[in-house]
Design a protein around this motif. Structure first.
Motif, short mmCIF file in Angstrom:
data_model
loop_
_atom_site.label_atom_id
_atom_site.label_comp_id
_atom_site.label_asym_id
_atom_site.label_seq_id
_atom_site.Cartn_x
_atom_site.Cartn_y
_atom_site.Cartn_z
N ALA A 229 0.86 -1.16 -0.01
CA ALA A 229 -0.17 -0.01 -0.21
C ALA A 229 0.91 1.30 -0.23
O ALA A 229 1.89 1.36 0.74
CB ALA A 229 -0.90 -0.10 1.33
N SER A 230 0.70 2.41 -0.84
CA SER A 230 1.11 3.48 -1.11
C SER A 230 0.63 4.50 -0.83
O SER A 230 -0.72 4.61 -1.49
CB SER A 230 2.12 3.59 -2.34
N TYR A 231 1.00 5.58 -0.23
CA TYR A 231 -0.01 6.87 -0.12
C TYR A 231 0.89 7.88 0.20
O TYR A 231 2.40 7.96 0.42
CB TYR A 231 -0.90 6.79 1.07
N ARG A 232 0.50 9.21 -0.19
CA ARG A 232 1.11 10.22 0.29
C ARG A 232 0.23 11.42 0.68
O ARG A 232 -0.83 11.38 0.70
CB ARG A 232 2.19 10.88 -1.10
N LEU A 233 0.66 12.77 1.00
CA LEU A 233 -0.07 13.76 1.47
C LEU A 233 -1.18 13.97 0.60
O LEU A 233 -0.94 14.36 -0.79
CB LEU A 233 0.98 15.04 1.86
N GLY A 234 -2.28 13.99 1.26
CA GLY A 234 -3.47 14.36 0.43
C GLY A 234 -4.33 13.09 -0.23
O GLY A 234 -5.46 13.32 -0.66
N ASP A 235 -3.83 12.16 -0.19
CA ASP A 235 -4.28 10.85 -0.48
C ASP A 235 -5.41 10.29 0.21
O ASP A 235 -5.17 9.96 1.42
CB ASP A 235 -3.19 9.67 -1.04
N PHE A 236 -6.57 10.57 -0.23
CA PHE A 236 -7.79 9.95 0.69
C PHE A 236 -7.56 8.31 0.94
O PHE A 236 -8.04 7.67 1.82
CB PHE A 236 -9.13 10.24 0.19
N GLU A 237 -7.47 7.73 -0.28
CA GLU A 237 -7.34 6.26 -0.25
C GLU A 237 -5.70 5.72 -0.54
O GLU A 237 -5.10 6.35 -1.58
CB GLU A 237 -8.08 5.64 -1.26
N PRO A 238 -5.12 4.90 0.09
CA PRO A 238 -3.87 4.31 -0.28
C PRO A 238 -3.99 3.58 -1.64
O PRO A 238 -4.96 3.10 -2.11
CB PRO A 238 -3.34 3.45 0.85
N GLN A 239 -3.10 3.53 -2.45
CA GLN A 239 -2.84 2.81 -3.70
C GLN A 239 -2.42 1.51 -3.17
O GLN A 239 -1.38 1.16 -2.73
CB GLN A 239 -1.86 3.21 -4.69
N LEU A 240 -3.13 0.25 -3.82
CA LEU A 240 -2.95 -1.26 -3.23
C LEU A 240 -2.49 -1.55 -4.66
O LEU A 240 -2.99 -1.70 -5.73
CB LEU A 240 -4.14 -1.73 -2.85
N GLN A 241 -1.41 -2.73 -4.56
CA GLN A 241 -1.11 -3.60 -5.38
C GLN A 241 -0.29 -4.94 -4.87
O GLN A 241 0.19 -5.04 -3.59
CB GLN A 241 -0.09 -3.12 -6.23
N GLN A 242 -0.65 -5.94 -5.52
CA GLN A 242 0.22 -7.39 -5.37
C GLN A 242 1.53 -7.04 -5.80
O GLN A 242 1.78 -6.94 -7.03
CB GLN A 242 -0.57 -8.52 -6.04
#
Length: 335
Positions: A229-242
């Motif tokens: 899971a990746s996120y940064r400032l302002g991201d409401f949802e994290p980006q998910l990946q296998q």
């Protein structure tokens, strides 16, 4: 008669702040926002923890806090210059506050306002594995700093910078929460990796499951083994990946930096975590150049100097002294 008045020193300001927090955290009307502000203050400077511990000792002198209210471990140990403390007036102030807050210390722990253990770790040019007071272990990458606070209802880690691999001792009634950037990772017992660079955060799960939430999202998303899971400032949802580069993401534990067909824009955050000053891109075109290779994390500076030998780039210096990568433009078509 003239009396010379000296301006308050920074040390006095820290002592006053410690006294303030000691009294506020024991007050019945202490808010969640105040507790969060205290956590930020506590993790901002190791000296804050030292003064807070000393203030708790004053309260303990009056037998109104448990004798084991807070234990502070510093790693590595820091030599501090002895200096006079204004114990008597502060002790009097604490005693007055405690007189109107019966059983405040016990309630502070019972209500989850005060931790009973605080640890701070900061590593520079050598990786280190540390043990937390709950029995969990953490492997710290180069240039990493984190704090650990143990509350009655939860265990809290703040990853201020760098990267850490966690092996969390299972305790379903005592969740383990890692704050990094504007999000958090919540577990009860598992193995996972958290990397923070500036406002970017990446969580990689190895074993068990974790719940990752980003800025403003209280719900969170559950990861399974091998997921990121990746996120940064302002991201409401994290980006998910296998994760397809599962081993690559954890190669730092063996002192390796693995770059597998990444654009320079993707690779630079991974490279910059090992540099004293960040490497910059001249433009988006430079950022699209791709790079591969396996490098020693202790020799990333040498990698930067060698980039013009393996990529169509040259190095320049910015006004602030940072190294800038510039793309060498291909010759124009003659047709």
């Amino acid at each position: 008669m003239n009396h010379d008045r000296h301006p308050p020193s920074p040390d006095d300001a820290i002592t006053d702040a410690a006294a303030h927090w000691c009294m506020r955290l024991h007050a019945e009307d202490c808010t969640v926002a105040e507790r969060e502000a205290f956590n930020r203050w506590l993790s901002a400077n190791p000296q804050h923890a030292e003064e807070y511990q000393a203030m708790l000792e004053i309260w303990q002198t009056a037998d109104l806090l448990p004798r084991n209210a807070t234990v502070i471990d510093f790693n590595p140990p820091v030599q501090r210059q002895a200096r006079p403390r204004r114990w008597r007036p502060l002790a009097s102030a604490a005693a007055i506050a405690l007189a109107v807050l019966p059983l405040a210390g016990w309630l502070g722990w019972e209500q989850g306002w005060l931790p009973n253990h605080y640890q701070h770790f900061a590593v520079g040019e050598r990786m280190q594995t540390v043990e937390l007071s709950d029995g969990s272990t953490v492997q710290l990458n180069l240039n990493t700093e984190l704090t650990f606070l143990n509350y009655k209802d939860q265990r809290q880690v703040t990853l201020k910078r760098g990267e850490a691999f966690f092996k969390v001792r299972h305790d379903s009634s005592h969740p383990f929460i890692v704050h990094a950037g504007r999000g958090q990772t919540r577990v009860t017992g598992t193995q996972f990796n958290v990397w923070k660079y500036q406002d970017q955060v990446k969580v990689t799960l190895v074993e068990g499951s974790v719940l990752v939430s980003s800025d403003g999202n209280d719900g969170g998303y559950r990861l399974g083994p091998g997921m990121q899971a990746s996120y940064r400032l302002g991201d409401f949802e994290p980006q998910l990946q296998q994760s397809g580069d599962y081993a690559n993401s954890l190669a730092w534990r063996e002192g390796k930096l693995v770059l597998e067909n990444l654009s320079l824009a993707q690779a630079l955050p991974m490279i910059n975590r090992y540099l004293d000053t960040p490497l910059l891109l001249a433009d988006a075109s430079t950022g699209r150049i791709r790079i591969s290779g396996i490098y020693n994390t202790r020799e990333v500076g040498r990698l930067v100097n060698n980039l013009p030998k393996v990529l169509p780039v040259y190095l320049t210096r910015s006004k602030d002294g940072s190294t800038v990568l510039n793309r060498i433009s291909p010759p124009p078509d003659k047709g």
